[in-house]
Scaffold this motif. Structure first.
Motif, PDB file in Angstrom:
ATOM      1  N   LEU A   1      10.366 -43.067  -3.850  1.00  0.00           N
ATOM      2  CA  LEU A   1      11.505 -43.909  -3.513  1.00  0.00           C
ATOM      3  C   LEU A   1      11.404 -44.378  -2.061  1.00  0.00           C
ATOM      4  O   LEU A   1      10.711 -43.760  -1.252  1.00  0.00           O
ATOM      5  CB  LEU A   1      12.820 -43.141  -3.723  1.00  0.00           C
ATOM      6  N   PRO A   2      12.084 -45.467  -1.710  1.00  0.00           N
ATOM      7  CA  PRO A   2      12.001 -45.976  -0.343  1.00  0.00           C
ATOM      8  C   PRO A   2      12.523 -44.969   0.685  1.00  0.00           C
ATOM      9  O   PRO A   2      13.541 -44.313   0.465  1.00  0.00           O
ATOM     10  CB  PRO A   2      12.888 -47.226  -0.375  1.00  0.00           C
ATOM     11  N   GLN A   3      11.820 -44.867   1.799  1.00  0.00           N
ATOM     12  CA  GLN A   3      12.274 -43.999   2.890  1.00  0.00           C
ATOM     13  C   GLN A   3      13.441 -44.665   3.599  1.00  0.00           C
ATOM     14  O   GLN A   3      13.386 -45.843   3.922  1.00  0.00           O
ATOM     15  CB  GLN A   3      11.123 -43.761   3.861  1.00  0.00           C
ATOM     16  N   PRO A   4      14.522 -43.912   3.869  1.00  0.00           N
ATOM     17  CA  PRO A   4      15.680 -44.524   4.539  1.00  0.00           C
ATOM     18  C   PRO A   4      15.398 -44.787   6.014  1.00  0.00           C
ATOM     19  O   PRO A   4      14.502 -44.184   6.616  1.00  0.00           O
ATOM     20  CB  PRO A   4      16.769 -43.467   4.370  1.00  0.00           C
ATOM     21  N   GLU A   5      16.179 -45.702   6.595  1.00  0.00           N
ATOM     22  CA  GLU A   5      16.103 -45.981   8.020  1.00  0.00           C
ATOM     23  C   GLU A   5      17.433 -45.629   8.658  1.00  0.00           C
ATOM     24  O   GLU A   5      18.492 -45.925   8.108  1.00  0.00           O
ATOM     25  CB  GLU A   5      15.774 -47.457   8.268  1.00  0.00           C
ATOM     26  N   PRO A   6      17.405 -44.984   9.823  1.00  0.00           N
ATOM     27  CA  PRO A   6      18.668 -44.561  10.436  1.00  0.00           C
ATOM     28  C   PRO A   6      19.463 -45.738  10.985  1.00  0.00           C
ATOM     29  O   PRO A   6      18.912 -46.665  11.578  1.00  0.00           O
ATOM     30  CB  PRO A   6      18.210 -43.630  11.570  1.00  0.00           C
ATOM     31  N   ALA A   7      20.774 -45.685  10.779  1.00  0.00           N
ATOM     32  CA  ALA A   7      21.674 -46.632  11.418  1.00  0.00           C
ATOM     33  C   ALA A   7      21.806 -46.270  12.893  1.00  0.00           C
ATOM     34  O   ALA A   7      21.227 -45.278  13.360  1.00  0.00           O
ATOM     35  CB  ALA A   7      23.037 -46.604  10.728  1.00  0.00           C
ATOM     36  N   ALA A   8      22.585 -47.044  13.625  1.00  0.00           N
ATOM     37  CA  ALA A   8      22.679 -46.846  15.068  1.00  0.00           C
ATOM     38  C   ALA A   8      23.126 -45.450  15.451  1.00  0.00           C
ATOM     39  O   ALA A   8      22.681 -44.899  16.466  1.00  0.00           O
ATOM     40  CB  ALA A   8      23.623 -47.892  15.661  1.00  0.00           C
TER      41      ALA A   8
END
Length: 325
Positions: free
Chosen positions: A20-27
């Motif tokens: 599955l796609p790796q998440p990216e952190p929000a600010a």
């Protein structure tokens, strides 16, 4: 990344390892490379289709993890790359990577492994916010914990005992009752053999329980009212035996009882950050001193997630189930 997918609701067999796609952190978030993730009953409820992820949260199961910070959002101030943390997530824990709000992360207490640390957030946040914040348990008061051998139960017993309360617990076997007493319960009651109302009333000279933490519901709701002390506080955090019951409210009025309940996942990031701050200042020192320890019942690999769910559902454990990622 490898993660657990749930293409359709149902039994443990519906859980599948997928890419599955790796998440990216929000600010305001950090990205954590997950070493271990806790398995909790809310995960089972979500798997069955009754506890959907909040808007914007990952649909992947898993509400608590431990691991290493590998990326940070532009507004993150406390955490840096390489920090070892445990975190209360809003979902997504059954994966190699997960994001979590900065305020929901805590340092791994000294002396704990990452597996042990992964057993902390969901359980300790829940117990602290319900027993100590909501129900205001004080030193010298009497706490009754139902499901004393569960992850929630073993945590509540230890914290209440070391913070000066008298603790009673219910559990379903002699082995589980023995474990509760070793952790600090003054008396653990085998609910298959004894009436917890009678036992607690006798042991407290008819005072009853000042605070009751209940995850059973059903017939326990009326019995909790009977065993509660005057000005008692009853907090429900789950309803394993059902939430629809008929009760006589007169004793609630006469005994000046407070009936409360809560869920954790839908609460704001601010509230969760405040709970984290309280845990770090008041509970983490107890953990680092060896007075309170997460109880690990079993460990499974990510590929064994279905077995982990089956074991938790069986109720044949003392403490927490952990996935090693």
């Amino acid at each position: 990344m490898r993660a657990i997918d749930l293409p359709e609701y149902g039994g443990p067999e519906k859980l599948q390892v997928a890419d599955l796609p790796q998440p990216e952190p929000a600010a305001d978030e950090v990205l954590i490379r997950v070493s271990a993730a806790g398995v909790n009953r809310p995960d089972i409820v979500q798997r069955n289709g009754h506890y959907p992820a909040p808007p914007g949260a990952s649909p992947i199961l898993g509400l608590e993890v431990a691991g290493e910070v590998v990326a940070v959002g532009k507004e993150v101030k406390r955490w840096a790359l390489g920090d070892k943390v445990c975190a209360l997530t809003n979902g997504g824990g059954y994966a190699e990577f997960v994001v979590a709000p900065e305020g929901q992360c805590l340092p791994i207490p000294g002396g704990l492994t990452e597996v042990e640390a992964a057993a902390l957030p969901e359980t300790f946040f829940t117990v602290w916010s319900n027993v100590f914040d909501r129900a205001r348990l004080q030193s010298g008061e009497i706490l009754l914990v139902h499901g004393g051998s569960s992850g929630i139960g073993t945590t509540a017993i230890q914290l209440a005992h070391h913070l000066g309360a008298r603790v009673f617990a219910t559990a379903g076997s002699a082995e589980k009752c023995g474990a509760c007493e070793k952790l600090g319960a003054e008396r653990a009651i085998n609910y298959r053999e004894d009436d917890f109302v009678a036992v607690v009333r006798e042991a407290t000279e008819d005072h009853g329980a000042d605070v009751i933490l209940d995850m059973v519901g059903g017939e326990y709701i009326e019995r909790n009212i009977r065993v509660a002390a005057y000005d008692g506080r009853i907090v429900n955090i789950a309803y394993l035996q059902g939430s629809s019951v008929e009760i006589n409210m007169l004793p609630v009025m006469l005994k000046r009882l407070t009936l409360a309940g809560s869920t954790l996942r839908a609460r704001s990031a601010k509230v969760k950050a405040d709970i984290a701050s309280s845990l770090e200042s008041k509970v983490w020192p107890l953990i680092e001193a060896g007075k309170v320890r997460p109880q690990i019942a079993a460990q499974f690999s990510l590929e064994q997630v279905a077995d982990a769910h089956r074991l938790l559902e069986s109720g044949k454990i003392i403490g927490k189930v952990i996935l090693k990622i």
